[in-house]
Enzyme design. Structure first.
Site, short mmCIF file in Angstrom:
data_model
loop_
_atom_site.label_atom_id
_atom_site.label_comp_id
_atom_site.label_asym_id
_atom_site.label_seq_id
_atom_site.Cartn_x
_atom_site.Cartn_y
_atom_site.Cartn_z
N GLU A 33 0.85 -1.20 0.00
CA GLU A 33 0.00 0.00 0.00
C GLU A 33 0.88 1.25 0.00
O GLU A 33 2.01 1.20 0.46
CB GLU A 33 -0.85 0.01 1.28
CG GLU A 33 -2.27 -0.51 1.11
CD GLU A 33 -3.22 0.56 0.56
OE1 GLU A 33 -2.74 1.52 -0.09
OE2 GLU A 33 -4.42 0.43 0.80
N ASP A 34 0.32 2.34 -0.47
CA ASP A 34 1.06 3.61 -0.38
C ASP A 34 0.94 4.22 1.00
O ASP A 34 1.92 4.64 1.60
CB ASP A 34 0.60 4.59 -1.48
CG ASP A 34 -0.91 4.83 -1.49
OD1 ASP A 34 -1.66 4.18 -0.72
OD2 ASP A 34 -1.36 5.67 -2.29
N ASP A 91 -4.38 5.51 6.26
CA ASP A 91 -4.91 6.79 6.75
C ASP A 91 -6.06 6.51 7.72
O ASP A 91 -5.84 6.17 8.86
CB ASP A 91 -5.31 7.60 5.51
CG ASP A 91 -5.78 9.00 5.79
OD1 ASP A 91 -4.98 9.81 6.28
OD2 ASP A 91 -6.94 9.31 5.49
N ARG A 150 2.34 11.83 -9.14
CA ARG A 150 2.76 10.46 -8.80
C ARG A 150 4.22 10.20 -9.16
O ARG A 150 4.89 9.37 -8.54
CB ARG A 150 1.90 9.43 -9.53
CG ARG A 150 0.44 9.43 -9.11
CD ARG A 150 -0.26 8.20 -9.70
NE ARG A 150 -1.70 8.31 -9.66
CZ ARG A 150 -2.47 7.98 -8.62
NH1 ARG A 150 -1.91 7.55 -7.50
NH2 ARG A 150 -3.78 8.09 -8.68
N PHE A 193 -1.83 16.10 4.07
CA PHE A 193 -1.96 15.40 2.80
C PHE A 193 -0.62 15.44 2.07
O PHE A 193 0.03 16.48 1.98
CB PHE A 193 -3.04 16.05 1.93
CG PHE A 193 -3.48 15.17 0.80
CD1 PHE A 193 -4.40 14.15 1.00
CD2 PHE A 193 -2.96 15.35 -0.47
CE1 PHE A 193 -4.79 13.32 -0.04
CE2 PHE A 193 -3.34 14.53 -1.53
CZ PHE A 193 -4.27 13.51 -1.31
P1 XMP Z 1 -7.72 5.01 4.14
O1 XMP Z 1 -8.40 6.23 4.69
O2 XMP Z 1 -8.70 4.07 3.53
O3 XMP Z 1 -6.86 5.65 3.00
O4 XMP Z 1 -6.77 4.39 5.15
C1 XMP Z 1 -6.00 4.98 2.24
C2 XMP Z 1 -6.01 5.58 0.87
O5 XMP Z 1 -6.32 6.99 0.91
C3 XMP Z 1 -5.47 7.73 0.08
N1 XMP Z 1 -4.73 8.73 0.90
C4 XMP Z 1 -3.86 9.61 0.44
N2 XMP Z 1 -3.42 9.82 -0.83
N3 XMP Z 1 -2.03 11.54 -0.02
C5 XMP Z 1 -2.50 10.79 -1.04
O6 XMP Z 1 -2.08 10.99 -2.17
C6 XMP Z 1 -2.41 11.41 1.26
O7 XMP Z 1 -1.93 12.11 2.15
C7 XMP Z 1 -3.40 10.37 1.51
N4 XMP Z 1 -3.99 9.94 2.63
C8 XMP Z 1 -4.81 8.93 2.21
C9 XMP Z 1 -4.58 6.71 -0.58
O8 XMP Z 1 -5.09 6.44 -1.87
C10 XMP Z 1 -4.66 5.46 0.26
O9 XMP Z 1 -4.52 4.27 -0.46
MG MG Z 2 -5.17 8.90 -4.39
#
Ligand code: XMP
Ligand code: MG
Length: 180
Positions: free
Chosen positions: A104-105, A108, A170, A157
């Site tokens: 995962e990236d 959050d 990206r 963010f």
């Molecule tokens: P959740 O809230 O499901 O989020 O844990 C995971 C996904 O939310 C996106 N995400 C971000 N993308 N910068 C981004 O470019 C951020 O700071 C950020 N915070 C959440 C991301 O796609 C991730 O897989």
């Molecule tokens: Mg995104």
């Protein structure tokens, strides 16, 4: 239509430099290689699109045989979590009895990870572990954790190194915050 996020731009300095990211990936790979030593093959399940850059760098440092598979998970529009996770399989991996390492990236609110893990468990894999480049533990709305975390960061963010803001940035080799 007015942009609800206003005019956002990149921070002048990266939050995480390209060198710091590569150094940390070396460490993560060493840890994963040790933990999976002797594994015949693992499924590297890359969560599109954000994890693709990280997975390319991480995967090339793993020493066990890998099977690359892809899912799509999307919960953000602009810089706001929508609360709804759109999940789609891109490739059709056989997961039963296999060791699955999800890449995962960013973790959050935890919604994406929670949903993904429950979907994967239905397929009876031998194991599921999550490796995330970034973790924002202060943002959790549901319980979620990763076995491998690159960097723990604050609530801002971030973009770059796979992460986007409305599909931009990206390709940047470092991670930046967006400033208003
Ligand atoms: P959740 O809230 O499901 O989020 O844990 C995971 C996904 O939310 C996106 N995400 C971000 N993308 N910068 C981004 O470019 C951020 O700071 C950020 N915070 C959440 C991301 O796609 C991730 O897989
Ligand atoms: Mg995104």
């Amino acid at each position: 239509m007015a942009d609800p996020d206003g005019p956002l731009k990149l921070s002048a300095e990266p939050l995480l430099s390209a060198a710091a990211i590569q150094e940390r990936i070396e460490e993560l790979a060493a840890q994963i290689n040790a933990d999976y030593a002797g594994a015949e093959e693992i499924v590297l399940l890359v969560v599109l699109k954000g994890a693709v850059v990280f997975a390319a760098d991480l995967g090339r440092r793993l020493t066990m045989p890998l099977r690359w598979e892809f899912v799509r998970a999307k919960s953000y529009q602009g810089a706001q979590s929508t609360g709804h996770v759109d999940y789609r399989r891109i490739t059709d991996p056989e997961l039963q009895g296999r060791h699955v390492l999800v890449v995962e990236d960013i973790l959050d609110t935890g919604r994406t990870t929670q949903k993904l893990r429950s979907r994967l468990e239905e397929e009876n894999p031998a194991s599921v572990a999550l490796c995330t480049l970034l973790d924002k533990p202060g943002q959790r709305l549901v319980p979620a954790a990763a076995e491998y975390v690159g960097f723990t960061i604050g609530p801002k963010f971030v973009v770059g190194y796979g992460l986007d803001h409305d599909e931009r940035y990206r390709e940047l080799p470092a991670v930046y915050t967006l400033v208003g």
